[in-house]
Design an enzyme around this catalytic site. Structure first.
Site, PDB file in Angstrom:
ATOM      1  N   TRP A 193       0.848  -1.184   0.000  1.00  0.00           N
ATOM      2  CA  TRP A 193       0.000   0.000   0.000  1.00  0.00           C
ATOM      3  C   TRP A 193       0.895   1.249   0.000  1.00  0.00           C
ATOM      4  O   TRP A 193       1.876   1.322   0.728  1.00  0.00           O
ATOM      5  CB  TRP A 193      -0.909   0.010   1.245  1.00  0.00           C
ATOM      6  CG  TRP A 193      -1.732   1.258   1.301  1.00  0.00           C
ATOM      7  CD1 TRP A 193      -2.820   1.553   0.556  1.00  0.00           C
ATOM      8  CD2 TRP A 193      -1.492   2.399   2.130  1.00  0.00           C
ATOM      9  NE1 TRP A 193      -3.278   2.814   0.853  1.00  0.00           N
ATOM     10  CE2 TRP A 193      -2.487   3.354   1.823  1.00  0.00           C
ATOM     11  CE3 TRP A 193      -0.528   2.720   3.098  1.00  0.00           C
ATOM     12  CZ2 TRP A 193      -2.545   4.605   2.449  1.00  0.00           C
ATOM     13  CZ3 TRP A 193      -0.589   3.952   3.720  1.00  0.00           C
ATOM     14  CH2 TRP A 193      -1.604   4.878   3.393  1.00  0.00           C
ATOM     15  N   ASP A 361     -15.618   9.177  -0.227  1.00  0.00           N
ATOM     16  CA  ASP A 361     -16.243   8.404   0.852  1.00  0.00           C
ATOM     17  C   ASP A 361     -16.930   9.317   1.877  1.00  0.00           C
ATOM     18  O   ASP A 361     -16.511  10.450   2.092  1.00  0.00           O
ATOM     19  CB  ASP A 361     -15.114   7.614   1.537  1.00  0.00           C
ATOM     20  CG  ASP A 361     -15.631   6.487   2.390  1.00  0.00           C
ATOM     21  OD1 ASP A 361     -16.846   6.370   2.551  1.00  0.00           O
ATOM     22  OD2 ASP A 361     -14.783   5.724   2.894  1.00  0.00           O
ATOM     23  N   ARG A 437     -10.107  -3.068   7.812  1.00  0.00           N
ATOM     24  CA  ARG A 437     -10.731  -1.753   7.689  1.00  0.00           C
ATOM     25  C   ARG A 437     -12.209  -1.857   8.113  1.00  0.00           C
ATOM     26  O   ARG A 437     -13.074  -1.277   7.491  1.00  0.00           O
ATOM     27  CB  ARG A 437     -10.618  -1.211   6.261  1.00  0.00           C
ATOM     28  CG  ARG A 437     -10.508   0.311   6.233  1.00  0.00           C
ATOM     29  CD  ARG A 437     -10.630   0.892   4.834  1.00  0.00           C
ATOM     30  NE  ARG A 437     -10.383   2.332   4.877  1.00  0.00           N
ATOM     31  CZ  ARG A 437     -10.963   3.214   4.098  1.00  0.00           C
ATOM     32  NH1 ARG A 437     -11.822   2.838   3.176  1.00  0.00           N
ATOM     33  NH2 ARG A 437     -10.683   4.481   4.202  1.00  0.00           N
ATOM     34  N   LYS A 470     -16.138   6.625  -8.940  1.00  0.00           N
ATOM     35  CA  LYS A 470     -14.880   6.023  -8.473  1.00  0.00           C
ATOM     36  C   LYS A 470     -15.252   4.729  -7.759  1.00  0.00           C
ATOM     37  O   LYS A 470     -15.891   4.748  -6.719  1.00  0.00           O
ATOM     38  CB  LYS A 470     -14.171   6.986  -7.521  1.00  0.00           C
ATOM     39  CG  LYS A 470     -12.872   6.441  -6.929  1.00  0.00           C
ATOM     40  CD  LYS A 470     -12.186   7.510  -6.086  1.00  0.00           C
ATOM     41  CE  LYS A 470     -11.020   6.973  -5.288  1.00  0.00           C
ATOM     42  NZ  LYS A 470     -10.485   7.978  -4.361  1.00  0.00           N
ATOM     43  N   TRP A 471     -14.868   3.610  -8.349  1.00  0.00           N
ATOM     44  CA  TRP A 471     -15.250   2.278  -7.866  1.00  0.00           C
ATOM     45  C   TRP A 471     -14.101   1.730  -7.031  1.00  0.00           C
ATOM     46  O   TRP A 471     -13.095   1.310  -7.578  1.00  0.00           O
ATOM     47  CB  TRP A 471     -15.530   1.376  -9.075  1.00  0.00           C
ATOM     48  CG  TRP A 471     -15.982  -0.007  -8.731  1.00  0.00           C
ATOM     49  CD1 TRP A 471     -15.264  -0.976  -8.094  1.00  0.00           C
ATOM     50  CD2 TRP A 471     -17.252  -0.590  -9.023  1.00  0.00           C
ATOM     51  NE1 TRP A 471     -16.001  -2.114  -7.963  1.00  0.00           N
ATOM     52  CE2 TRP A 471     -17.228  -1.911  -8.535  1.00  0.00           C
ATOM     53  CE3 TRP A 471     -18.395  -0.121  -9.659  1.00  0.00           C
ATOM     54  CZ2 TRP A 471     -18.316  -2.764  -8.665  1.00  0.00           C
ATOM     55  CZ3 TRP A 471     -19.471  -0.981  -9.794  1.00  0.00           C
ATOM     56  CH2 TRP A 471     -19.428  -2.287  -9.297  1.00  0.00           C
ATOM     57  N   ASP A 472     -14.290   1.718  -5.729  1.00  0.00           N
ATOM     58  CA  ASP A 472     -13.191   1.342  -4.838  1.00  0.00           C
ATOM     59  C   ASP A 472     -13.345  -0.103  -4.359  1.00  0.00           C
ATOM     60  O   ASP A 472     -14.443  -0.670  -4.401  1.00  0.00           O
ATOM     61  CB  ASP A 472     -13.195   2.306  -3.635  1.00  0.00           C
ATOM     62  CG  ASP A 472     -11.809   2.495  -3.049  1.00  0.00           C
ATOM     63  OD1 ASP A 472     -10.914   1.703  -3.356  1.00  0.00           O
ATOM     64  OD2 ASP A 472     -11.639   3.452  -2.269  1.00  0.00           O
ATOM     65  N   MET A 473     -12.266  -0.681  -3.860  1.00  0.00           N
ATOM     66  CA  MET A 473     -12.279  -2.033  -3.291  1.00  0.00           C
ATOM     67  C   MET A 473     -11.106  -2.115  -2.320  1.00  0.00           C
ATOM     68  O   MET A 473      -9.973  -2.129  -2.744  1.00  0.00           O
ATOM     69  CB  MET A 473     -12.135  -3.066  -4.409  1.00  0.00           C
ATOM     70  CG  MET A 473     -12.488  -4.485  -4.003  1.00  0.00           C
ATOM     71  SD  MET A 473     -11.259  -5.290  -2.962  1.00  0.00           S
ATOM     72  CE  MET A 473     -10.010  -5.754  -4.144  1.00  0.00           C
ATOM     73  N   ASN A 474     -11.425  -2.132  -1.019  1.00  0.00           N
ATOM     74  CA  ASN A 474     -10.377  -1.850  -0.042  1.00  0.00           C
ATOM     75  C   ASN A 474     -10.002  -2.970   0.910  1.00  0.00           C
ATOM     76  O   ASN A 474      -9.526  -2.691   2.006  1.00  0.00           O
ATOM     77  CB  ASN A 474     -10.795  -0.642   0.807  1.00  0.00           C
ATOM     78  CG  ASN A 474     -10.601   0.652   0.051  1.00  0.00           C
ATOM     79  OD1 ASN A 474      -9.642   0.804  -0.685  1.00  0.00           O
ATOM     80  ND2 ASN A 474     -11.529   1.585   0.205  1.00  0.00           N
ATOM     81  N   ASP A 542      -2.684   5.537  -3.296  1.00  0.00           N
ATOM     82  CA  ASP A 542      -3.127   6.476  -2.257  1.00  0.00           C
ATOM     83  C   ASP A 542      -1.997   7.422  -1.866  1.00  0.00           C
ATOM     84  O   ASP A 542      -2.231   8.398  -1.157  1.00  0.00           O
ATOM     85  CB  ASP A 542      -3.592   5.715  -1.013  1.00  0.00           C
ATOM     86  CG  ASP A 542      -5.056   5.301  -1.131  1.00  0.00           C
ATOM     87  OD1 ASP A 542      -5.725   5.733  -2.084  1.00  0.00           O
ATOM     88  OD2 ASP A 542      -5.520   4.540  -0.268  1.00  0.00           O
TER      89      ASP A 542
HETATM   90  C1  GLA Z   1      -9.372   4.156  -0.359  1.00  0.00           C
HETATM   91  C2  GLA Z   1      -9.052   4.922  -1.614  1.00  0.00           C
HETATM   92  C3  GLA Z   1      -8.950   6.404  -1.308  1.00  0.00           C
HETATM   93  C4  GLA Z   1     -10.242   6.884  -0.704  1.00  0.00           C
HETATM   94  C5  GLA Z   1     -10.594   6.043   0.503  1.00  0.00           C
HETATM   95  C6  GLA Z   1     -11.965   6.372   1.041  1.00  0.00           C
HETATM   96  O1  GLA Z   1      -8.320   4.175   0.523  1.00  0.00           O
HETATM   97  O2  GLA Z   1      -7.878   4.440  -2.182  1.00  0.00           O
HETATM   98  O3  GLA Z   1      -8.651   7.125  -2.469  1.00  0.00           O
HETATM   99  O4  GLA Z   1     -11.262   6.820  -1.653  1.00  0.00           O
HETATM  100  O5  GLA Z   1     -10.558   4.662   0.236  1.00  0.00           O
HETATM  101  O6  GLA Z   1     -12.282   5.614   2.131  1.00  0.00           O
END
Ligand code: GLA
Length: 724
Positions: A193, A361, A437, A470-474, A542
């Site tokens: 990361w 977010d 998370r 913005k399609w996120d996956m964390n 990030d």
């Molecule tokens: C991830 C994304 C960030 C942001 C956060 C929001 O970490 O990479 O750019 O959108 O989630 O929680």
């Protein structure tokens, strides 16, 4: 022009620059003969003898065996002691699959792969080779495509169980490439990361080396890519072979050296995390793998990838189309916002010329931090009392487009969705499992989950009339189990998850053809060619620190195109590193990708604000060259204190050159950096200094780079061809 020539038992795929040759051996084993620079023709005997597998005419499996034969799709358990591409568990418990050549067909164009992203295009030729195990009736259809305009071969395999009994596939690679020698360096991209895709180069040695992932995604830590470069290959010259998988889940990329110094590359689904029940009559399609070849060093290899993705993979609508300069609210506000604050940030952005405002977010459920509400995609009325519609309308009234963030594949344990459907999360019944998370992963293999995701994203897009998502996956997979699969199919989950994801993406991009989808996965954790089939850009990392980004973006461009690399100017001290870098350097570096901002523009000084206005204009004016020109990496941040690159327009009439010196040095004369990609005989004016030079001066002697004192100093030059 791409062509496939059949001469007896030899198949020769080629265009003007590359050739790929395979041969059916006397007992119908399918041998690999050659991949590299274009050939007129090739006698296969020397290649076969050089690895000790006899010659074409006297070859017998009894005498020569499979162990030394360079093969197209080797399997396990029949005498090849190397790592294979295909392993099955037959009804009798054996693992053998004795694939022999049956037939081959040549056709125009590039077929689609069912349920999977893949390259496409009319200006290509495809060879379909059918192999079969006579005893079990397992069939493998190998696809090979050669393109007119790209130095690439696309490959994939479709397995069909032609027997009456079920069998289990436990390894099904997309690509095997046997090479007659091991005098190569292996290059992979690894990190974590906020430190994605550092470049690692080391000599191939006997045994195995490579990278793989098992976290459910192509990952922050590794990339579904590897390259082989001759020891003497540099950025600009020498042979390089690149391989990439058009896939976003668990993969393995392995390079091995065996007896007689023969090397084997394997690329495909990670077989340790995989098995697939193939019932009688069913088929299994592997993801596509792509090979590129260059004699112009690592830079040539990367440009071959870039051009392939741009011409044959990225969503048509967005290739060549203007991408709005955006401002994303994440680092500006995190979870701490309401309607007034967002509108005021948006207004300030609009005044600077920004085109798209993205709310990140924190807008749904009761999400004031990351502990809650994923899955509850209803607007938080305490923050946005007028709902998405009113916020979006107010943003649009400022002359901006509106976009927003979602993390559709996830669910917070503290959410109405989870309380209603605990079985929708990936889990193993009876085991507590871990959150990461504070969230769990939705089981995208389930049709009901897929429908829910499509519905929530559609509702959100409709309510806001957003033109960007913005399609996120964390998070990584853990406690890997699906309540929708029987015990014997649990190991199918990681791949079924990705198939589910692709199916959802397919439905959404079709339903919302005008929405620009940007991928994200804790930054660049799923930035791969599979996702690029659906989303034309991806948040690269990030980490927005300019110096960190020099490394991250340098590595990313090894196989991914700058036009897809989300890259933003952020505030200082940088939120990830604490470093303070000059705004012109943050700008110059962010211009290396798909440009935007990740800061609160209201907090900029007056000077910074006027810089921002000029930056937005510059980004728009040079977009064509930066996004669709050819990228030449000039100085590597992994090798020295300086980073430099140049993007050159297709007609070589314009170029954008960037130079960054990480640490300032006392008493250091300015660097002379050799440019690339220009016309030697053309005259170029450096717009920022007014100086003119011939292309050959700039490329063979160099451009002087007198940066200011101070860390993270930079230069950004625009070169334009001039008449006299
Ligand atoms: C991830 C994304 C960030 C942001 C956060 C929001 O970490 O990479 O750019 O959108 O989630 O929680």
């Amino acid at each position: 022009m791409a062509e496939i020539i059949r001469e007896g038992n030899l198949f020769h795929l080629r265009n003007e620059r590359i050739s790929y040759i395979l041969r059916v051996m006397p007992e119908n084993a399918l041998a690999h003969i050659y991949f590299g620079r274009r050939l007129n023709r090739l006698n296969p005997d020397p290649v076969l003898r050089s690895v000790g597998s006899g010659d074409t005419y006297n070859f017998t499996l009894q005498e020569c065996g499979l162990d030394r034969l360079p093969q197209e799709y080797p399997s396990f358990g029949l005498g090849d002691q190397r790592e294979g591409a295909l392993r099955v568990e037959n009804a009798d418990g054996s693992e053998a699959a004795d694939l022999r050549f049956v037939s081959a067909v040549i056709e125009k164009g590039k077929p689609a792969l069912e349920g999977l992203p893949a390259t496409f295009g009319e200006n290509a030729q495809t060879l379909r080779v059918l192999l079969k195990d006579q005893q079990s009736n397992l069939q493998a259809e190998l696809l090979y495509t050669v393109f007119d305009d790209c130095d690439a071969i696309a490959r994939s395999v479709k397995l069909t169980n032609g027997s009456l009994a079920d069998l289990r596939v436990t390894c099904a690679m997309s690509l095997c490439l046997d090479l007659p020698d091991d005098r190569w360096d292996l290059i992979t991209l690894s990190g974590s990361w906020a430190r994605e895709r550092s470049v690692y180069r080391r000599p191939l040695t006997p045994g195995h080396q490579g990278v793989s992932t098992r976290c459910g995604a192509s990952s922050l830590q590794q990339s579904p890519f590897l390259a082989l470069a001759r020891r003497e290959t540099t950025e600009d010259a020498g042979e390089a072979v690149g391989a990439a998988l058009v896939y976003s889940g668990n993969f393995t990329a392995d390079a091995a050296v065996y007896q007689n110094s023969a090397a084997r590359l394997l690329l495909g689904l990670n077989d340790r995390e995989f098995s697939w029940l193939l019932s009688s009559g069913e088929s299994f399609q592997t993801p596509e793998a792509v090979l590129v070849y260059s004699t112009e060093g690592l830079g040539g290899m990367s440009r071959a990838f870039h051009s392939l993705w741009e011409k044959h993979l990225l969503p048509r609508k967005w290739v060549g189309a203007h991408r709005p300069v955006l401002l994303n609210s994440w680092e500006a506000a995190y979870f701490d916002f309401d309607e007034e604050k967002l509108v005021s940030i948006a207004q300030s952005a609009a005044e600077a010329g920004v085109e798209l405002f993205v709310m990140d977010d924190g807008w749904f459920g009761h999400r004031n931090d990351d502990t809650t509400s994923l899955g509850d995609w209803q607007v938080d009325k305490t923050k946005l009392p007028g709902g998405l519609g009113r916020l979006a309308d107010r943003v649009r009234a400022l002359g901006l487009k509106f976009g927003l963030w979602m993390e559709p594949e996830m669910v917070s344990p503290d959410s109405d969705l989870y309380r209603a459907h605990p079985d929708w999360a990936i889990h193993i019944p009876g085991r507590a499992g871990i959150t990461s998370r504070h969230q769990l992963t939705l089981d995208m293999s389930r049709k009901d989950v897929q429908d829910f995701v499509v519905q929530s994203v559609s509702d959100t897009l409709k309510a806001s009339r957003a033109v960007y998502l913005k399609w996120d996956m964390n998070r990584n997979f853990s406690n890997i189990g699906s309540s929708a699969l029987p015990p014997e199919q649990q190991r199918e989950l990681p791949h079924r998850y990705i198939l589910g994801l692709y199916s959802v993406m397919e439905r959404l991009v079709k339903a919302f053809p005008d929405v620009l989808f940007e991928g994200c996965s804790s930054g660049g954790g799923r930035f791969d060619p599979g996702m690029l089939y659906y989303v034309p850009q991806f948040w690269c990392s990030d980490n927005t620190d300019a110096l960190s980004r020099c490394q991250i973006q340098y590595g990313t461009t090894f196989f991914l195109p700058p036009s897809a690399m989300g890259s933003h100017v952020s505030a200082v001290p940088n939120h990830q590193t604490g470093r303070v870098t000059p705004i012109e350097t943050r700008f110059a570096v962010a211009l290396g990708g798909c440009f935007g901002y990740e800061l609160d523009p209201r907090k900029l000084t007056e000077d910074e604000r006027s810089a921002m206005v000029a930056q937005v204009k510059y980004a728009q004016d040079t977009e064509e060259t930066r996004a669709r020109g050819s990228l030449y990496r000039l100085l590597s941040p992994f090798e020295c204190n300086d980073t430099a690159w140049i993007s050159v327009s297709g007609d070589q009439a314009e170029a954008v050159f960037t130079f960054v010196r990480a640490q300032t040095l006392a008493n250091r004369a300015p660097a002379l950096v050799k440019l690339r990609g220009l016309k030697a005989d053309a005259k170029y004016r450096v717009e920022e200094t007014g100086e003119t030079y011939f292309g050959d001066e700039l490329m063979y002697s160099g451009l002087l780079c007198p940066v200011k004192q101070g860390d993270a100093a930079s230069l950004l030059y625009t070169l334009k061809a001039v008449e006299e």
